[in-house]
Design a protein around this motif. Sequence first.
Motif, PDB file in Angstrom:
ATOM      1  N   TYR A  50       0.804  -1.126  -0.046  1.00  0.00           N
ATOM      2  CA  TYR A  50      -0.036   0.031   0.011  1.00  0.00           C
ATOM      3  C   TYR A  50       0.929   1.106   0.012  1.00  0.00           C
ATOM      4  O   TYR A  50       1.944   1.262   0.840  1.00  0.00           O
ATOM      5  CB  TYR A  50      -1.094  -0.024   1.441  1.00  0.00           C
ATOM      6  CG  TYR A  50      -1.611   1.352   1.293  1.00  0.00           C
ATOM      7  CD1 TYR A  50      -2.973   1.236   0.886  1.00  0.00           C
ATOM      8  CD2 TYR A  50      -1.206   2.423   2.199  1.00  0.00           C
ATOM      9  CE1 TYR A  50      -3.651   2.614   0.899  1.00  0.00           C
ATOM     10  CE2 TYR A  50      -2.138   3.486   2.384  1.00  0.00           C
ATOM     11  CZ  TYR A  50      -3.028   3.583   1.654  1.00  0.00           C
ATOM     12  OH  TYR A  50      -3.959   5.001   1.981  1.00  0.00           O
ATOM     13  N   THR A  73      -3.976  -7.258 -12.385  1.00  0.00           N
ATOM     14  CA  THR A  73      -4.156  -6.205 -13.703  1.00  0.00           C
ATOM     15  C   THR A  73      -3.077  -5.060 -13.681  1.00  0.00           C
ATOM     16  O   THR A  73      -2.541  -4.442 -12.445  1.00  0.00           O
ATOM     17  CB  THR A  73      -5.497  -5.652 -14.002  1.00  0.00           C
ATOM     18  OG1 THR A  73      -5.731  -5.019 -15.039  1.00  0.00           O
ATOM     19  CG2 THR A  73      -6.052  -4.388 -12.805  1.00  0.00           C
ATOM     20  N   HIS A  86       3.935  -3.353 -13.463  1.00  0.00           N
ATOM     21  CA  HIS A  86       3.154  -2.635 -12.266  1.00  0.00           C
ATOM     22  C   HIS A  86       1.890  -3.299 -12.196  1.00  0.00           C
ATOM     23  O   HIS A  86       1.054  -3.150 -12.999  1.00  0.00           O
ATOM     24  CB  HIS A  86       3.048  -1.108 -12.629  1.00  0.00           C
ATOM     25  CG  HIS A  86       2.315  -0.410 -11.510  1.00  0.00           C
ATOM     26  ND1 HIS A  86       1.613   0.793 -11.759  1.00  0.00           N
ATOM     27  CD2 HIS A  86       2.128  -0.665 -10.150  1.00  0.00           C
ATOM     28  CE1 HIS A  86       1.043   1.272 -10.564  1.00  0.00           C
ATOM     29  NE2 HIS A  86       1.199   0.395  -9.720  1.00  0.00           N
ATOM     30  N   HIS A  88      -1.371  -4.432  -9.859  1.00  0.00           N
ATOM     31  CA  HIS A  88      -2.556  -4.447  -8.793  1.00  0.00           C
ATOM     32  C   HIS A  88      -3.305  -5.800  -8.763  1.00  0.00           C
ATOM     33  O   HIS A  88      -3.576  -6.464  -9.716  1.00  0.00           O
ATOM     34  CB  HIS A  88      -3.411  -3.303  -8.639  1.00  0.00           C
ATOM     35  CG  HIS A  88      -2.953  -1.896  -8.540  1.00  0.00           C
ATOM     36  ND1 HIS A  88      -3.651  -1.004  -8.382  1.00  0.00           N
ATOM     37  CD2 HIS A  88      -1.581  -1.630  -8.307  1.00  0.00           C
ATOM     38  CE1 HIS A  88      -2.714   0.312  -7.766  1.00  0.00           C
ATOM     39  NE2 HIS A  88      -1.560  -0.304  -7.995  1.00  0.00           N
TER      40      HIS A  88
ATOM     41  N   ILE B  40      -4.930   1.940 -13.106  1.00  0.00           N
ATOM     42  CA  ILE B  40      -4.435   1.615 -11.797  1.00  0.00           C
ATOM     43  C   ILE B  40      -3.669   2.896 -11.319  1.00  0.00           C
ATOM     44  O   ILE B  40      -3.274   3.510 -12.030  1.00  0.00           O
ATOM     45  CB  ILE B  40      -3.760   0.521 -11.827  1.00  0.00           C
ATOM     46  CG1 ILE B  40      -2.452   0.489 -12.604  1.00  0.00           C
ATOM     47  CG2 ILE B  40      -4.571  -0.853 -12.235  1.00  0.00           C
ATOM     48  CD1 ILE B  40      -1.422  -0.620 -12.597  1.00  0.00           C
ATOM     49  N   GLY B  41      -3.644   3.095 -10.144  1.00  0.00           N
ATOM     50  CA  GLY B  41      -2.752   4.051  -9.486  1.00  0.00           C
ATOM     51  C   GLY B  41      -3.279   4.368  -8.001  1.00  0.00           C
ATOM     52  O   GLY B  41      -3.442   3.343  -7.072  1.00  0.00           O
ATOM     53  N   SER B  42      -3.426   5.293  -7.596  1.00  0.00           N
ATOM     54  CA  SER B  42      -3.675   5.939  -6.154  1.00  0.00           C
ATOM     55  C   SER B  42      -4.426   7.252  -6.490  1.00  0.00           C
ATOM     56  O   SER B  42      -4.149   7.886  -7.042  1.00  0.00           O
ATOM     57  CB  SER B  42      -2.400   5.970  -5.692  1.00  0.00           C
ATOM     58  OG  SER B  42      -2.444   6.693  -4.443  1.00  0.00           O
ATOM     59  N   GLU B  68      -5.317   3.425  -2.670  1.00  0.00           N
ATOM     60  CA  GLU B  68      -4.806   2.486  -3.913  1.00  0.00           C
ATOM     61  C   GLU B  68      -5.955   2.691  -4.964  1.00  0.00           C
ATOM     62  O   GLU B  68      -7.351   2.181  -4.223  1.00  0.00           O
ATOM     63  CB  GLU B  68      -4.703   1.170  -3.699  1.00  0.00           C
ATOM     64  CG  GLU B  68      -3.302   1.111  -3.082  1.00  0.00           C
ATOM     65  CD  GLU B  68      -1.952   1.458  -3.730  1.00  0.00           C
ATOM     66  OE1 GLU B  68      -1.680   1.216  -4.899  1.00  0.00           O
ATOM     67  OE2 GLU B  68      -1.033   2.323  -3.225  1.00  0.00           O
ATOM     68  N   LEU B  69      -5.954   2.979  -6.185  1.00  0.00           N
ATOM     69  CA  LEU B  69      -7.000   2.597  -7.241  1.00  0.00           C
ATOM     70  C   LEU B  69      -6.590   1.331  -7.619  1.00  0.00           C
ATOM     71  O   LEU B  69      -5.713   1.128  -8.551  1.00  0.00           O
ATOM     72  CB  LEU B  69      -6.777   3.799  -8.137  1.00  0.00           C
ATOM     73  CG  LEU B  69      -7.737   3.480  -9.527  1.00  0.00           C
ATOM     74  CD1 LEU B  69      -9.250   3.423  -9.243  1.00  0.00           C
ATOM     75  CD2 LEU B  69      -7.385   4.478 -10.465  1.00  0.00           C
ATOM     76  N   LEU B  70      -7.038   0.164  -7.015  1.00  0.00           N
ATOM     77  CA  LEU B  70      -6.673  -1.306  -7.452  1.00  0.00           C
ATOM     78  C   LEU B  70      -7.242  -1.159  -8.732  1.00  0.00           C
ATOM     79  O   LEU B  70      -6.652  -1.927  -9.667  1.00  0.00           O
ATOM     80  CB  LEU B  70      -7.351  -2.299  -6.571  1.00  0.00           C
ATOM     81  CG  LEU B  70      -7.076  -2.092  -5.172  1.00  0.00           C
ATOM     82  CD1 LEU B  70      -8.033  -3.048  -4.333  1.00  0.00           C
ATOM     83  CD2 LEU B  70      -5.710  -2.374  -4.932  1.00  0.00           C
ATOM     84  N   LEU B  71      -8.447  -0.752  -9.406  1.00  0.00           N
ATOM     85  CA  LEU B  71      -8.570  -0.732 -10.682  1.00  0.00           C
ATOM     86  C   LEU B  71      -9.681   0.240 -10.850  1.00  0.00           C
ATOM     87  O   LEU B  71     -10.870   0.060 -10.110  1.00  0.00           O
ATOM     88  CB  LEU B  71      -9.202  -2.212 -11.069  1.00  0.00           C
ATOM     89  CG  LEU B  71      -9.459  -2.421 -12.376  1.00  0.00           C
ATOM     90  CD1 LEU B  71      -8.258  -1.878 -13.497  1.00  0.00           C
ATOM     91  CD2 LEU B  71     -10.092  -4.136 -12.792  1.00  0.00           C
TER      92      LEU B  71
END
Lengths: 137, 137, 137
Positions: A50, A73, A86, A88, B40-42, B68-71
């Motif tokens: 995280y 993904t 990268h 997730h 994906i990202g945050s 987190e932006l898991l997806l």
Amino acid sequence: MEYEKGRTFLFRVPEDEELVSYVNKFCDKNGIKMATLSAIGSLKKAKLGYFDISKGKYEEIAVEDVHELLLATGNVSIKEGKPFSHIHAILGYKDGSVKGGHLLKATVFVAELYIEELKGDVLERVPHGNLHLWKEE
Amino acid sequence: MEYEKGRTFLFRVPEDEELVSYVNKFCDKNGIKMATLSAIGSLKKAKLGYFDISKGKYEEIAVEDVHELLLATGNVSIKEGKPFSHIHAILGYKDGSVKGGHLLKATVFVAELYIEELKGDVLERVPHGNLHLWKEE
Amino acid sequence: MEYEKGRTFLFRVPEDEELVSYVNKFCDKNGIKMATLSAIGSLKKAKLGYFDISKGKYEEIAVEDVHELLLATGNVSIKEGKPFSHIHAILGYKDGSVKGGHLLKATVFVAELYIEELKGDVLERVPHGNLHLWKEE
């Protein structure tokens, strides 16, 4: 930022492989510099991260041993001259509960992996605080 | 319902952009009428929705600030003459717990966005109760 | 393991269809032997499974009636001579909480389904304990 589609791969990752490094090695071996990817399956164990914005670093998330890989993904681009994935991950448990995070490590029980190569200007991850990011569009 | 593949984009959305309107504007600017997308990202903050079938409307879901932006995943089609993104988001927290819903708004910390344009007959969202849906196949 | 892209479909599955069998029938009718797929929408009810490695079988997970289909994602390959979809689903509730698992059954309220056909050597699911898996790469 705009890409042509390259090669497309769909296959089962061998049992007991570590998924993140497997993807990196697969891309390196096949000359893939940019890609998107997804996988479903089941993992024996995993380590999630995280990114704590306030601390500027990844914290590890404890994950119990066995779970569905509901979805992994992400993308592949270049970091320090090598393909770097990268990813997730979203994990599912026996009671249907879910955990998720940045995938640091995962030991495969079953993983059906889909990789779509992208051809064009390579995105490179460069240091940005404690992250490695592409330049903003 | 059957499409040709159009252009493919992969890039980092600038920090502090609102993701849903950013996607809509990006598509409008680039003449994209139909697409699929994932990111994906945050995120710094987000507003999720839940469509309550019994009430026939979206309820807002409170989401804590940083995650987190898991997806984020969904599609782009046409609503009232403009590209309109329908995005679902799955968010991850420090302890690995997960929240999800229809993405109403999101302030980007990092978002690696993948957009695949589709070419062909345009799907239009038309009113259907309180939703805007494509015609059924 | 390496594939050419085939046809691409994006459409709304009719309300009240059962999603898993709908995908299988759609592929069978359209001569699709291999594909990847994703869907977002809302389900009236669903049955999820969890593969218990220690018992070597799927356990059913109870799922309350109405929920967002945050994402269904997976692939289509051949099992016993027919197109067979392997789909994982992530479901969202009114409070933003999330459940997930292997999708056994789902009754559609709204499902926006994206299917990308893959052309090439067909992957077949063959018995592997109580699972049906492709050969490892």
